[in-house]
Design a protein around this motif. Sequence first.
Motif, PDB file in Angstrom:
ATOM      1  N   PRO A  72     -12.945   7.018 -31.015  1.00  0.00           N
ATOM      2  CA  PRO A  72     -12.393   5.935 -30.192  1.00  0.00           C
ATOM      3  C   PRO A  72     -11.447   6.466 -29.124  1.00  0.00           C
ATOM      4  O   PRO A  72     -10.720   7.430 -29.356  1.00  0.00           O
ATOM      5  N   VAL A  73     -11.480   5.835 -27.951  1.00  0.00           N
ATOM      6  CA  VAL A  73     -10.556   6.198 -26.882  1.00  0.00           C
ATOM      7  C   VAL A  73      -9.287   5.361 -27.030  1.00  0.00           C
ATOM      8  O   VAL A  73      -9.260   4.364 -27.750  1.00  0.00           O
ATOM      9  N   SER A  74      -8.234   5.753 -26.340  1.00  0.00           N
ATOM     10  CA  SER A  74      -6.957   5.040 -26.448  1.00  0.00           C
ATOM     11  C   SER A  74      -6.974   3.747 -25.639  1.00  0.00           C
ATOM     12  O   SER A  74      -7.792   3.569 -24.736  1.00  0.00           O
ATOM     13  N   GLN A  75      -6.038   2.864 -25.947  1.00  0.00           N
ATOM     14  CA  GLN A  75      -5.863   1.628 -25.181  1.00  0.00           C
ATOM     15  C   GLN A  75      -5.545   1.971 -23.726  1.00  0.00           C
ATOM     16  O   GLN A  75      -5.959   1.271 -22.816  1.00  0.00           O
ATOM     17  N   GLY A  76      -4.788   3.057 -23.509  1.00  0.00           N
ATOM     18  CA  GLY A  76      -4.451   3.480 -22.159  1.00  0.00           C
ATOM     19  C   GLY A  76      -5.681   3.824 -21.338  1.00  0.00           C
ATOM     20  O   GLY A  76      -5.763   3.516 -20.150  1.00  0.00           O
ATOM     21  N   THR A  77      -6.654   4.470 -21.959  1.00  0.00           N
ATOM     22  CA  THR A  77      -7.903   4.800 -21.273  1.00  0.00           C
ATOM     23  C   THR A  77      -8.647   3.535 -20.875  1.00  0.00           C
ATOM     24  O   THR A  77      -9.157   3.430 -19.756  1.00  0.00           O
ATOM     25  N   VAL A  78      -8.692   2.570 -21.788  1.00  0.00           N
ATOM     26  CA  VAL A  78      -9.354   1.290 -21.496  1.00  0.00           C
ATOM     27  C   VAL A  78      -8.651   0.589 -20.338  1.00  0.00           C
ATOM     28  O   VAL A  78      -9.284   0.111 -19.405  1.00  0.00           O
ATOM     29  N   THR A  79      -7.326   0.557 -20.369  1.00  0.00           N
ATOM     30  CA  THR A  79      -6.547  -0.103 -19.321  1.00  0.00           C
ATOM     31  C   THR A  79      -6.733   0.590 -17.977  1.00  0.00           C
ATOM     32  O   THR A  79      -6.934  -0.068 -16.951  1.00  0.00           O
ATOM     33  N   GLN A  80      -6.697   1.914 -17.958  1.00  0.00           N
ATOM     34  CA  GLN A  80      -6.882   2.649 -16.698  1.00  0.00           C
ATOM     35  C   GLN A  80      -8.287   2.466 -16.140  1.00  0.00           C
ATOM     36  O   GLN A  80      -8.476   2.390 -14.934  1.00  0.00           O
ATOM     37  N   THR A  81      -9.281   2.371 -17.016  1.00  0.00           N
ATOM     38  CA  THR A  81     -10.653   2.199 -16.573  1.00  0.00           C
ATOM     39  C   THR A  81     -10.893   0.799 -16.025  1.00  0.00           C
ATOM     40  O   THR A  81     -11.504   0.626 -14.981  1.00  0.00           O
ATOM     41  N   SER A  82     -10.386  -0.202 -16.726  1.00  0.00           N
ATOM     42  CA  SER A  82     -10.683  -1.590 -16.357  1.00  0.00           C
ATOM     43  C   SER A  82      -9.663  -2.198 -15.411  1.00  0.00           C
ATOM     44  O   SER A  82      -9.972  -3.143 -14.698  1.00  0.00           O
ATOM     45  N   GLY A  83      -8.434  -1.706 -15.450  1.00  0.00           N
ATOM     46  CA  GLY A  83      -7.375  -2.325 -14.672  1.00  0.00           C
ATOM     47  C   GLY A  83      -6.840  -3.575 -15.329  1.00  0.00           C
ATOM     48  O   GLY A  83      -6.022  -4.291 -14.769  1.00  0.00           O
ATOM     49  N   GLN A  84      -7.297  -3.875 -16.553  1.00  0.00           N
ATOM     50  CA  GLN A  84      -6.863  -5.064 -17.290  1.00  0.00           C
ATOM     51  C   GLN A  84      -6.155  -4.640 -18.560  1.00  0.00           C
ATOM     52  O   GLN A  84      -6.553  -3.679 -19.210  1.00  0.00           O
ATOM     53  N   GLN A  85      -5.142  -5.374 -18.921  1.00  0.00           N
ATOM     54  CA  GLN A  85      -4.426  -5.115 -20.164  1.00  0.00           C
ATOM     55  C   GLN A  85      -5.148  -5.826 -21.304  1.00  0.00           C
ATOM     56  O   GLN A  85      -5.404  -7.016 -21.241  1.00  0.00           O
ATOM     57  N   MET A  86      -5.507  -5.082 -22.346  1.00  0.00           N
ATOM     58  CA  MET A  86      -6.157  -5.696 -23.506  1.00  0.00           C
ATOM     59  C   MET A  86      -5.110  -6.346 -24.382  1.00  0.00           C
ATOM     60  O   MET A  86      -3.974  -5.907 -24.445  1.00  0.00           O
TER      61      MET A  86
END
Length: 160
Positions: A100-114
């Motif tokens: 699994p990738v980090s929440q930070g990676t998801v946020t940087q990729t999408s520009g949205q806060q999960m």
Amino acid sequence: MRRDRLELLQMPYFDGEEEVLQIERRADTRVLAHCSAELKLTTGSRTGRLTNISTGGVRLELADPPREGTTVMLEWKTFQMFCKVVWADNGACGLVFERPVSQGTVTQTSGQQMEEPRPEADLRTVSLGGRRQVRRGLPGAELGNIPLGPRRAFGRKQTG
């Protein structure tokens, strides 16, 4: 599911012919993403576009997706991760990350806060209504002289 079993599960106002509900099978919440990505396979590279991402995987749109079960290296923005193709369709595929990738990676990729996952309730600490005797109107309950919990005196002989 067989038709006779489906009829048993139907609610009176739902005839089952109008719409089929699908159960969400993903373990992680997906968020929209729009960025280019490159798949590296042993046979070469393919360029595509990420359309959504979670900590567990991505959806990738590309002209010629690899077959299901293929292990690939996915590179996007400044990230790279080994993935496995879990489904492939015309023009798109689903990839699950090796780790699994980090929440930070998801946020940087999408520009949205999960949304942060909420902890589950600890059922051992949930109050079951406190002093129910007051609500029931038992005599003496308002005075607080009815023992609660394991110290109840009901059914015990009084020694005096």
